[in-house]
Design a protein around this motif. Structure first.
Motif, PDB file in Angstrom:
ATOM      1  N   ALA A 174     -52.926  50.976 -44.748  1.00  0.00           N
ATOM      2  CA  ALA A 174     -54.330  51.113 -44.330  1.00  0.00           C
ATOM      3  C   ALA A 174     -55.061  52.096 -45.251  1.00  0.00           C
ATOM      4  O   ALA A 174     -56.220  51.866 -45.623  1.00  0.00           O
ATOM      5  N   ILE A 175     -54.392  53.175 -45.631  1.00  0.00           N
ATOM      6  CA  ILE A 175     -55.032  54.165 -46.514  1.00  0.00           C
ATOM      7  C   ILE A 175     -55.368  53.496 -47.855  1.00  0.00           C
ATOM      8  O   ILE A 175     -56.484  53.601 -48.375  1.00  0.00           O
ATOM      9  N   ARG A 176     -54.373  52.778 -48.394  1.00  0.00           N
ATOM     10  CA  ARG A 176     -54.552  52.097 -49.679  1.00  0.00           C
ATOM     11  C   ARG A 176     -55.703  51.077 -49.585  1.00  0.00           C
ATOM     12  O   ARG A 176     -56.589  51.037 -50.425  1.00  0.00           O
ATOM     13  N   ARG A 177     -55.683  50.283 -48.514  1.00  0.00           N
ATOM     14  CA  ARG A 177     -56.677  49.211 -48.362  1.00  0.00           C
ATOM     15  C   ARG A 177     -58.089  49.788 -48.187  1.00  0.00           C
ATOM     16  O   ARG A 177     -59.031  49.387 -48.870  1.00  0.00           O
ATOM     17  N   GLU A 178     -58.221  50.760 -47.264  1.00  0.00           N
ATOM     18  CA  GLU A 178     -59.565  51.298 -46.980  1.00  0.00           C
ATOM     19  C   GLU A 178     -60.107  52.089 -48.174  1.00  0.00           C
ATOM     20  O   GLU A 178     -61.304  52.059 -48.440  1.00  0.00           O
ATOM     21  N   ALA A 179     -59.228  52.768 -48.880  1.00  0.00           N
ATOM     22  CA  ALA A 179     -59.689  53.484 -50.086  1.00  0.00           C
ATOM     23  C   ALA A 179     -60.201  52.453 -51.103  1.00  0.00           C
ATOM     24  O   ALA A 179     -61.243  52.654 -51.739  1.00  0.00           O
ATOM     25  N   GLY A 180     -59.479  51.338 -51.224  1.00  0.00           N
ATOM     26  CA  GLY A 180     -59.897  50.280 -52.149  1.00  0.00           C
ATOM     27  C   GLY A 180     -61.273  49.739 -51.791  1.00  0.00           C
ATOM     28  O   GLY A 180     -62.130  49.528 -52.660  1.00  0.00           O
ATOM     29  N   GLU A 181     -61.510  49.555 -50.498  1.00  0.00           N
ATOM     30  CA  GLU A 181     -62.820  49.068 -50.029  1.00  0.00           C
ATOM     31  C   GLU A 181     -63.931  50.040 -50.437  1.00  0.00           C
ATOM     32  O   GLU A 181     -64.983  49.644 -50.928  1.00  0.00           O
ATOM     33  N   ILE A 182     -63.665  51.326 -50.217  1.00  0.00           N
ATOM     34  CA  ILE A 182     -64.693  52.323 -50.538  1.00  0.00           C
ATOM     35  C   ILE A 182     -64.954  52.353 -52.044  1.00  0.00           C
ATOM     36  O   ILE A 182     -66.104  52.358 -52.497  1.00  0.00           O
ATOM     37  N   LEU A 183     -63.866  52.326 -52.819  1.00  0.00           N
ATOM     38  CA  LEU A 183     -64.052  52.394 -54.283  1.00  0.00           C
ATOM     39  C   LEU A 183     -64.721  51.129 -54.819  1.00  0.00           C
ATOM     40  O   LEU A 183     -65.376  51.158 -55.858  1.00  0.00           O
ATOM     41  N   ALA A 184     -64.599  50.029 -54.062  1.00  0.00           N
ATOM     42  CA  ALA A 184     -65.286  48.797 -54.463  1.00  0.00           C
ATOM     43  C   ALA A 184     -66.739  48.783 -53.966  1.00  0.00           C
ATOM     44  O   ALA A 184     -67.433  47.770 -54.082  1.00  0.00           O
ATOM     45  N   GLY A 185     -67.178  49.895 -53.382  1.00  0.00           N
ATOM     46  CA  GLY A 185     -68.579  49.995 -52.953  1.00  0.00           C
ATOM     47  C   GLY A 185     -68.829  49.433 -51.565  1.00  0.00           C
ATOM     48  O   GLY A 185     -69.982  49.240 -51.166  1.00  0.00           O
ATOM     49  N   ARG A 186     -67.737  49.184 -50.835  1.00  0.00           N
ATOM     50  CA  ARG A 186     -67.932  48.625 -49.490  1.00  0.00           C
ATOM     51  C   ARG A 186     -67.639  49.649 -48.392  1.00  0.00           C
ATOM     52  O   ARG A 186     -67.260  49.292 -47.284  1.00  0.00           O
ATOM     53  N   GLY A 187     -67.843  50.941 -48.700  1.00  0.00           N
ATOM     54  CA  GLY A 187     -67.631  51.993 -47.689  1.00  0.00           C
ATOM     55  C   GLY A 187     -68.758  51.989 -46.663  1.00  0.00           C
ATOM     56  O   GLY A 187     -69.804  51.373 -46.873  1.00  0.00           O
ATOM     57  N   LYS A 188     -68.514  52.700 -45.553  1.00  0.00           N
ATOM     58  CA  LYS A 188     -69.538  52.789 -44.506  1.00  0.00           C
ATOM     59  C   LYS A 188     -70.727  53.636 -44.973  1.00  0.00           C
ATOM     60  O   LYS A 188     -70.528  54.656 -45.639  1.00  0.00           O
ATOM     61  N   HIS A 189     -71.928  53.238 -44.597  1.00  0.00           N
ATOM     62  CA  HIS A 189     -73.107  54.063 -44.907  1.00  0.00           C
ATOM     63  C   HIS A 189     -73.431  55.000 -43.747  1.00  0.00           C
ATOM     64  O   HIS A 189     -73.708  56.167 -43.937  1.00  0.00           O
ATOM     65  N   GLY A 190     -73.407  54.442 -42.552  1.00  0.00           N
ATOM     66  CA  GLY A 190     -73.583  55.276 -41.363  1.00  0.00           C
ATOM     67  C   GLY A 190     -74.994  55.807 -41.203  1.00  0.00           C
ATOM     68  O   GLY A 190     -75.876  55.586 -42.031  1.00  0.00           O
ATOM     69  N   ARG A 191     -75.183  56.479 -40.059  1.00  0.00           N
ATOM     70  CA  ARG A 191     -76.456  57.183 -39.835  1.00  0.00           C
ATOM     71  C   ARG A 191     -76.153  58.525 -39.193  1.00  0.00           C
ATOM     72  O   ARG A 191     -75.061  58.739 -38.652  1.00  0.00           O
ATOM     73  N   VAL A 192     -77.119  59.416 -39.265  1.00  0.00           N
ATOM     74  CA  VAL A 192     -76.887  60.770 -38.766  1.00  0.00           C
ATOM     75  C   VAL A 192     -77.070  60.771 -37.244  1.00  0.00           C
ATOM     76  O   VAL A 192     -78.095  60.307 -36.736  1.00  0.00           O
ATOM     77  N   PRO A 193     -76.087  61.255 -36.499  1.00  0.00           N
ATOM     78  CA  PRO A 193     -76.173  61.231 -35.034  1.00  0.00           C
ATOM     79  C   PRO A 193     -77.332  62.065 -34.463  1.00  0.00           C
ATOM     80  O   PRO A 193     -77.831  62.997 -35.108  1.00  0.00           O
ATOM     81  N   GLU A 194     -77.659  61.718 -33.236  1.00  0.00           N
ATOM     82  CA  GLU A 194     -78.729  62.376 -32.488  1.00  0.00           C
ATOM     83  C   GLU A 194     -78.513  63.905 -32.422  1.00  0.00           C
ATOM     84  O   GLU A 194     -77.396  64.367 -32.131  1.00  0.00           O
ATOM     85  N   ARG A 195     -79.547  64.625 -32.671  1.00  0.00           N
ATOM     86  CA  ARG A 195     -79.579  66.103 -32.600  1.00  0.00           C
ATOM     87  C   ARG A 195     -78.677  66.791 -33.627  1.00  0.00           C
ATOM     88  O   ARG A 195     -78.356  67.965 -33.458  1.00  0.00           O
ATOM     89  N   TRP A 196     -78.261  66.082 -34.659  1.00  0.00           N
ATOM     90  CA  TRP A 196     -77.586  66.751 -35.784  1.00  0.00           C
ATOM     91  C   TRP A 196     -78.687  67.057 -36.803  1.00  0.00           C
ATOM     92  O   TRP A 196     -78.684  66.558 -37.918  1.00  0.00           O
ATOM     93  N   ASP A 197     -79.619  67.890 -36.380  1.00  0.00           N
ATOM     94  CA  ASP A 197     -80.871  68.054 -37.105  1.00  0.00           C
ATOM     95  C   ASP A 197     -81.083  69.460 -37.622  1.00  0.00           C
ATOM     96  O   ASP A 197     -82.173  69.808 -38.066  1.00  0.00           O
ATOM     97  N   GLY A 198     -80.060  70.303 -37.521  1.00  0.00           N
ATOM     98  CA  GLY A 198     -80.204  71.667 -38.040  1.00  0.00           C
ATOM     99  C   GLY A 198     -80.781  72.638 -37.030  1.00  0.00           C
ATOM    100  O   GLY A 198     -81.042  73.792 -37.367  1.00  0.00           O
ATOM    101  N   ARG A 199     -81.004  72.193 -35.775  1.00  0.00           N
ATOM    102  CA  ARG A 199     -81.662  73.079 -34.813  1.00  0.00           C
ATOM    103  C   ARG A 199     -80.826  73.337 -33.554  1.00  0.00           C
ATOM    104  O   ARG A 199     -81.346  73.799 -32.538  1.00  0.00           O
TER     105      ARG A 199
END
Ligand code: UD1
Length: 390
Positions: A342-367
């Motif tokens: 799984a480590i090998r496969r998921e690292a390969g996905e990320i290096l191929a540009g298919r990693g998760k982009h994600g979004r910043v969770p609620e209230r992780w805003d510095g305050r």
């Protein structure tokens, strides 16, 4: 009644730190206490669970944390001895300073030790980063989390799932407040001061030329006993890192426990590749700079899972579970356990540009720390008023 001044008969707030991951959580809290109206008087206690320059003093400097008012100097020992020693040395601090409450952060042994002492002396305890659960009792941190939350009076959470965990354990919802993530307060506050990866490598005596190819690099941190305390597990993880570094240079910031075990198990040869750069434990500004520009982060740290989500950097977490599920559901984190394929496969996905982009969770805003300061002051004033009336 609105308080514009801290009542003379209301004690200071004792803020406890012990180990590296506590420091970046407490720094914004102390800043917010000072900026609150009225300012919240605080005393900073360092238990000394981490004590090396690399694990402690350097982070104090990077985070501009004030010098601790009190250092308990407990140092390293077995869990029982370390916890007991913090308890023994913390009790007289409470007797001397009569705090209005004690603020603890995170899930290290110092967190639980100081919570226990305060609760037994009937001093209110405030837990920041409450309610996180891996549901894995083999992790020492999980025991610390469950017990701290049971006896703390006020529980500040970083994500909504934490409240559901707490309610399941019979904790009243009035004790729980969702404020956001103080660790991300630190990240946003310090981002502009982060050290560049080239500088970090140069200062550590590593050759920055390795980053010249333009392909970027990956960052690794590993320190959980489940990953680094067994020779076979550690050897297989180092083996897959050695494979990945053929595609992308890897920078490995070595925790003292990991370095010691690599030596003890005779695994040093597995790191003998110039594309696998070993660094000592890094300061906060160094690790922030290394994370922010990495193409991939491989880690078993709780903090890095959150920080990579906030930075939008793909992260592979080498654990079977996480107490921070929002980083997987909304962020850039993927759990890969100790499964080498799984480590090998998921690292390969990320290096191929298919990693998760994600979004910043609620209230992780510095305050988050600002919210904690305002809420805590109101809570303490209310209790104070009730007690002086009664
Ligand atoms: C502790 C926390 C963990 C946190 C980690 C971050 C607990 C149960 N664990 O684990 O949650 O993620 O900190 O680092 O509280 N050592 C040094 N210098 C130091 C401190 C420790 O060399 O300043 C060595 C010790 O001798 C020991 C090893 O590092 O051999 C582990 O230290 P310890 O504090 O017991 O636990 P951590 O693994 O750091």
């Amino acid at each position: 009644m609105i308080f514009t001044q801290w009542p003379a008969d209301l004690g200071p707030v004792i803020c406890v730190v012990g180990a590296r991951p506590n420091f970046m959580k407490m720094a914004p809290i102390l800043r917010a206490f000072a900026a609150n109206t009225p300012p919240i008087p605080a005393l900073l206690v360092h238990t000394g669970q981490h004590y090396d320059r690399e694990m402690s003093d350097k982070l104090f400097e990077d985070l501009k944390l004030p010098h601790p008012d009190i250092n308990l100097d407990v140092g390293s020992a077995s869990h029982a001895v370390q916890t007991a020693e913090v308890m023994r040395r913390f009790e007289p601090v409470l007797d001397t300073h009569h705090p209005s409450c004690v603020v603890v952060v995170g899930d290290v042994n110092s967190t639980l030790a100081c919570t226990l002492v305060s609760a037994k002396k009937d001093i209110p305890v405030v837990h920041v980063e409450a309610g996180l659960r891996s549901y894995d009792r083999a992790m020492p941190e999980e025991i610390n989390r469950v017990l701290t939350d049971q006896i703390a009076d006020l529980l500040y959470t970083t994500e909504r799932s934490a409240e559901a965990n707490l309610l399941r354990e019979g904790i009243a919802s009035e004790r729980v407040r969702f404020v956001g993530n103080v660790m991300i307060d630190s990240l946003l506050h310090n981002r502009e001061f982060a050290r560049t990866p080239a500088d970090t490598l140069a200062v550590a005596g590593a050759d920055p030329a390795l980053l010249d190819g333009g392909s970027g690099y990956g960052l690794i941190t590993l320190h959980r006993p489940s990953n680094v305390d067994h020779p076979e597990t550690l050897a297989s993880l180092l083996g897959v890192l050695l494979e990945i570094c053929e595609q992308l240079p890897l920078i490995f910031a070595l925790h003292p426990r990991t370095r010691a075990n690599i030596e003890r198990f005779g695994l040093g040869h597995l790191l003998a590749n110039p594309r696998l750069i070993q660094l000592p434990p890094q300061g906060y500004l160094e690790i922030l700079g290394l994370m922010a520009e990495a193409r991939i982060v491989l880690t078993d740290s709780g903090g890095l899972q959150e920080e990579t989500t906030a930075l939008g950097i793909p992260c592979l977490t080498l654990r079977q579970n996480t107490e921070r599920p929002i980083t997987v559901e909304q962020g850039t984190n993927t759990l890969v356990g100790r499964d080498i394929d799984a480590i090998r496969r998921e690292a390969g996905e990320i290096l191929a540009g298919r990693g998760k982009h994600g979004r910043v969770p609620e209230r992780w805003d510095g305050r988050a720390a600002e919210r904690i300061a305002a809420d805590l002051a109101a809570w303490l004033f209310q209790k104070h008023q009730a007690s002086t009336k009664g």
